[in-house]
Motif scaffolding. Structure first.
Motif, PDB file in Angstrom:
ATOM      1  N   ALA A 149     -51.448  37.192  56.860  1.00  0.00           N
ATOM      2  CA  ALA A 149     -50.448  36.351  55.979  1.00  0.00           C
ATOM      3  C   ALA A 149     -49.465  37.303  55.747  1.00  0.00           C
ATOM      4  O   ALA A 149     -48.251  36.948  55.097  1.00  0.00           O
ATOM      5  CB  ALA A 149     -51.074  36.141  54.575  1.00  0.00           C
ATOM      6  N   VAL A 150     -49.258  38.760  55.533  1.00  0.00           N
ATOM      7  CA  VAL A 150     -48.328  39.461  55.173  1.00  0.00           C
ATOM      8  C   VAL A 150     -47.522  39.818  56.446  1.00  0.00           C
ATOM      9  O   VAL A 150     -46.353  40.246  56.098  1.00  0.00           O
ATOM     10  CB  VAL A 150     -49.053  40.751  54.452  1.00  0.00           C
ATOM     11  N   ALA A 151     -48.266  40.154  57.573  1.00  0.00           N
ATOM     12  CA  ALA A 151     -47.329  41.019  58.521  1.00  0.00           C
ATOM     13  C   ALA A 151     -47.472  40.179  59.953  1.00  0.00           C
ATOM     14  O   ALA A 151     -46.993  40.925  60.777  1.00  0.00           O
ATOM     15  CB  ALA A 151     -48.084  42.312  58.799  1.00  0.00           C
ATOM     16  N   GLY A 152     -48.239  38.919  59.803  1.00  0.00           N
ATOM     17  CA  GLY A 152     -48.164  38.417  61.106  1.00  0.00           C
ATOM     18  C   GLY A 152     -49.119  38.726  62.037  1.00  0.00           C
ATOM     19  O   GLY A 152     -49.975  39.441  61.894  1.00  0.00           O
ATOM     20  N   THR A 153     -49.667  37.633  62.967  1.00  0.00           N
ATOM     21  CA  THR A 153     -50.863  37.902  63.860  1.00  0.00           C
ATOM     22  C   THR A 153     -50.890  39.210  64.743  1.00  0.00           C
ATOM     23  O   THR A 153     -51.891  39.497  65.188  1.00  0.00           O
ATOM     24  CB  THR A 153     -50.742  36.557  64.943  1.00  0.00           C
ATOM     25  N   GLU A 154     -49.749  39.625  65.042  1.00  0.00           N
ATOM     26  CA  GLU A 154     -49.624  40.535  65.747  1.00  0.00           C
ATOM     27  C   GLU A 154     -49.961  41.911  65.393  1.00  0.00           C
ATOM     28  O   GLU A 154     -50.982  42.576  65.782  1.00  0.00           O
ATOM     29  CB  GLU A 154     -48.101  41.111  66.818  1.00  0.00           C
ATOM     30  N   VAL A 155     -49.790  42.259  64.181  1.00  0.00           N
ATOM     31  CA  VAL A 155     -50.072  43.381  63.494  1.00  0.00           C
ATOM     32  C   VAL A 155     -51.663  43.127  62.781  1.00  0.00           C
ATOM     33  O   VAL A 155     -52.386  44.154  62.936  1.00  0.00           O
ATOM     34  CB  VAL A 155     -49.384  43.496  61.921  1.00  0.00           C
ATOM     35  N   ALA A 156     -52.016  41.871  62.896  1.00  0.00           N
ATOM     36  CA  ALA A 156     -53.296  41.682  62.564  1.00  0.00           C
ATOM     37  C   ALA A 156     -54.341  41.814  63.485  1.00  0.00           C
ATOM     38  O   ALA A 156     -55.293  42.511  63.299  1.00  0.00           O
ATOM     39  CB  ALA A 156     -53.734  39.992  61.850  1.00  0.00           C
ATOM     40  N   ASP A 157     -53.994  41.672  64.889  1.00  0.00           N
ATOM     41  CA  ASP A 157     -54.840  41.847  66.034  1.00  0.00           C
ATOM     42  C   ASP A 157     -54.855  43.382  65.920  1.00  0.00           C
ATOM     43  O   ASP A 157     -56.045  43.873  66.550  1.00  0.00           O
ATOM     44  CB  ASP A 157     -54.012  41.210  67.204  1.00  0.00           C
ATOM     45  N   ARG A 158     -53.834  43.991  65.742  1.00  0.00           N
ATOM     46  CA  ARG A 158     -53.999  45.601  66.040  1.00  0.00           C
ATOM     47  C   ARG A 158     -54.775  45.931  65.051  1.00  0.00           C
ATOM     48  O   ARG A 158     -55.775  46.923  65.159  1.00  0.00           O
ATOM     49  CB  ARG A 158     -52.587  46.318  65.595  1.00  0.00           C
ATOM     50  N   ALA A 159     -55.151  45.433  63.529  1.00  0.00           N
ATOM     51  CA  ALA A 159     -55.774  45.902  62.546  1.00  0.00           C
ATOM     52  C   ALA A 159     -57.307  45.484  62.936  1.00  0.00           C
ATOM     53  O   ALA A 159     -58.250  46.178  62.664  1.00  0.00           O
ATOM     54  CB  ALA A 159     -55.720  45.122  61.199  1.00  0.00           C
ATOM     55  N   VAL A 160     -57.578  44.333  63.578  1.00  0.00           N
ATOM     56  CA  VAL A 160     -58.936  44.059  64.274  1.00  0.00           C
ATOM     57  C   VAL A 160     -59.390  45.152  64.770  1.00  0.00           C
ATOM     58  O   VAL A 160     -60.585  45.499  64.786  1.00  0.00           O
ATOM     59  CB  VAL A 160     -58.874  42.474  64.610  1.00  0.00           C
ATOM     60  N   GLY A 161     -58.566  45.427  66.046  1.00  0.00           N
ATOM     61  CA  GLY A 161     -59.039  46.367  66.928  1.00  0.00           C
ATOM     62  C   GLY A 161     -59.592  47.671  66.326  1.00  0.00           C
ATOM     63  O   GLY A 161     -60.539  48.229  66.528  1.00  0.00           O
ATOM     64  N   MET A 162     -58.518  47.966  65.079  1.00  0.00           N
ATOM     65  CA  MET A 162     -59.194  49.466  64.758  1.00  0.00           C
ATOM     66  C   MET A 162     -60.094  49.064  63.687  1.00  0.00           C
ATOM     67  O   MET A 162     -61.223  49.972  63.831  1.00  0.00           O
ATOM     68  CB  MET A 162     -57.995  49.876  63.957  1.00  0.00           C
ATOM     69  N   LEU A 163     -60.628  48.012  63.233  1.00  0.00           N
ATOM     70  CA  LEU A 163     -61.631  47.666  62.407  1.00  0.00           C
ATOM     71  C   LEU A 163     -62.897  47.564  63.009  1.00  0.00           C
ATOM     72  O   LEU A 163     -64.064  48.145  62.578  1.00  0.00           O
ATOM     73  CB  LEU A 163     -61.489  46.565  61.283  1.00  0.00           C
ATOM     74  N   VAL A 164     -63.008  46.965  64.360  1.00  0.00           N
ATOM     75  CA  VAL A 164     -64.047  47.057  65.046  1.00  0.00           C
ATOM     76  C   VAL A 164     -64.332  48.267  65.500  1.00  0.00           C
ATOM     77  O   VAL A 164     -65.438  48.468  65.736  1.00  0.00           O
ATOM     78  CB  VAL A 164     -63.542  46.103  66.426  1.00  0.00           C
ATOM     79  N   GLU A 165     -63.560  49.100  65.926  1.00  0.00           N
ATOM     80  CA  GLU A 165     -63.678  50.646  66.234  1.00  0.00           C
ATOM     81  C   GLU A 165     -64.486  51.264  65.045  1.00  0.00           C
ATOM     82  O   GLU A 165     -65.596  51.963  65.128  1.00  0.00           O
ATOM     83  CB  GLU A 165     -62.664  51.136  66.665  1.00  0.00           C
ATOM     84  N   TRP A 166     -63.987  51.019  63.889  1.00  0.00           N
ATOM     85  CA  TRP A 166     -64.531  51.536  62.768  1.00  0.00           C
ATOM     86  C   TRP A 166     -65.923  51.237  62.508  1.00  0.00           C
ATOM     87  O   TRP A 166     -66.934  51.870  61.754  1.00  0.00           O
ATOM     88  CB  TRP A 166     -63.687  51.545  61.549  1.00  0.00           C
ATOM     89  N   ALA A 167     -66.188  50.008  62.585  1.00  0.00           N
ATOM     90  CA  ALA A 167     -67.545  49.290  62.436  1.00  0.00           C
ATOM     91  C   ALA A 167     -68.597  50.030  63.131  1.00  0.00           C
ATOM     92  O   ALA A 167     -69.732  49.868  62.904  1.00  0.00           O
ATOM     93  CB  ALA A 167     -67.285  47.908  62.858  1.00  0.00           C
ATOM     94  N   GLY A 168     -68.472  50.689  64.375  1.00  0.00           N
ATOM     95  CA  GLY A 168     -69.273  51.480  64.803  1.00  0.00           C
ATOM     96  C   GLY A 168     -69.777  52.778  63.974  1.00  0.00           C
ATOM     97  O   GLY A 168     -70.771  53.591  64.325  1.00  0.00           O
ATOM     98  N   GLN A 169     -69.017  52.900  62.643  1.00  0.00           N
ATOM     99  CA  GLN A 169     -69.309  54.088  62.087  1.00  0.00           C
ATOM    100  C   GLN A 169     -69.775  53.901  60.683  1.00  0.00           C
ATOM    101  O   GLN A 169     -70.280  54.719  59.939  1.00  0.00           O
ATOM    102  CB  GLN A 169     -68.002  55.069  61.965  1.00  0.00           C
TER     103      GLN A 169
END
Length: 416
Positions: A125-145
């Protein structure tokens, strides 16, 4: 799909029959990891099925009022769990494809997936879908920890990593979204149990949670080395004290602000002989000990009946420790008079040293301030309460606690 699920069911059944005690420790850990990953994959399939059934209106078509109600009967779930399942299915359904894929791969748990989906929606909602996709990738990686609570906390600062120039705007959006979630999820459920008890459950928003902690935390500490209550029991008693204080303020709405709203009905003969049971005006029956304790609480109005049921007295005013008499009692005791207690006067009730039902007068010489906990304790235990030669309360412990039964006093309120 049904054939594959049946095959998986048979495989899991075979594992259930395995003697896990024979496994080496590394194999135990590996098996635990595998079961967790499989559980998340099954959850992803279940959520997809729930979402499709909800979208088709299957539940309503079969006569249920909602999908959650239908799931409650179909899967034998609590209604709260059924509603969470429907909400989670909807949340994951609108999440970015990477979130659904991570859940299907067993890389994230169901709750982690919900956190990532919520964060992705805010970032999008703030930064658009492209930035959201990058955020999802990082959060999925962090979810392993990190577990869901920490992952949500880290998600509030995700733009510092993927789009620093938009971080401030995202902060405001995240806070607004969290406030909206708090407002949506806040609730308190009061369920009646047997014997007049109530079961409380619910979710408090951040402000209300802080207010509750500020009110009950100081009252939830152990009252002394002899306090055998568990933490949950202490919080229960603290909540009761808060309710008593609210009733004493006189500032509640008319239906609840008068502390004389609680009416105890009992026979006068049973009360004086310490044998009579009683009943509240809501129909709840009380034990003789509880009746006698409530009968000398200054915030309770007794309705005393004779043997034939006629009203002998409804709250004789001379029984109540109110007005100038209570003020004098507060000046003398300064708080709960039981040894070692630090409860202030506003948390205390007036206790008749010689019980009112036994002919004890309502006077300064026959009253002592006690908090709710010690009021119950004095009524239930073998402590003797009396006034010393100087007119101050003193408490004689039972012989099992002190064979010499030396009088004790509360010096806490005398420190200043």
């Amino acid at each position: 799909m049904i054939d594959e699920l049946a095959r998986a069911d048979r495989a899991v059944a075979a594992c259930a029959d395995t003697a896990v005690w024979a496994l080496a420790e590394p194999d135990l850990i590996a098996a635990l990891d595998a079961t967790h990953r499989l559980a998340q994959r099954l959850a992803a399939v279940q959520l997809a099925l729930v979402r499709e059934l909800d979208g088709r209106g299957t539940a309503v078509a079969q006569g249920a009022s909602s999908t959650a109600v239908w799931l409650r009967g179909r899967l034998r779930l609590d209604i709260g769990a059924a509603r969470r399942l429907v909400a989670l299915a909807a949340s994951v359904d609108v999440a970015p494809p990477a979130v659904r894929q991570a859940l299907a791969d067993g890389a994230v748990s169901v709750e982690q997936a919900r956190v990532i989906a919520d964060t992705a929606a805010t970032v999008s909602a703030v930064a658009g879908t492209e930035v959201a996709d990058r955020a999802v990738g990082m959060l999925v990686e962090w979810a392993g920890q990190f577990e869901p609570t920490l992952l949500r906390r880290m998600g509030t600062r995700i733009l510092d990593h993927v789009a620093p120039d938009l971080a401030d705007a995202a902060d405001a959006a995240t806070l607004a979204a969290e406030a909206a979630r708090e407002a949506r999820d806040r609730h308190v459920t009061v369920s009646e149990q047997t014997g007049g008890r109530l079961r409380l459950s619910g979710i408090l928003d951040a402000e209300t949670a802080a207010l509750l902690r500020a009110a009950i935390d100081p009252l939830s500490a152990p009252s002394g080395p002899d306090d055998t209550r568990c933490a949950g029991q202490r919080r229960h008693d603290a909540l009761a004290d808060v309710c008593r204080l609210a009733l004493r303020t006189g500032e509640l709405p008319e239906t609840g602000g008068d502390p004389a709203q609680l009416v105890v009905t009992t026979s006068f003969d049973g009360l004086t002989r310490q044998l009579g049971v009683g009943a509240l005006d809501v129909g709840l029956r009380l034990t003789p000990d509880t009746v006698r304790r409530l009968a000398c609480d200054a915030a309770v109005l007794p309705a005393v009946l004779g043997g034939a049921g006629q009203v002998l007295d409804v709250g004789r005013q001379r029984r109540l420790v109110t007005g100038p008499l209570r003020r004098a009692l507060v000046l003398r005791d300064r708080g709960c008079a039981f040894p070692g207690c630090d409860r202030p006067p506003r948390w205390c009730a007036a206790h008749h040293i010689r019980h009112w039902a036994d002919g004890g007068p309502t006077s300064l010489d026959n009253a002592v301030l006690l908090c709710g906990h010690h009021h119950r304790h004095v009524h239930q235990a073998d402590w003797v309460v009396r006034l010393g030669d100087d007119g101050r309360p003193e408490f004689i412990p039972p012989a099992w606690l002190d064979p010499d039964r030396l009088p004790r006093r509360n010096e806490f309120h005398r420190r200043t």
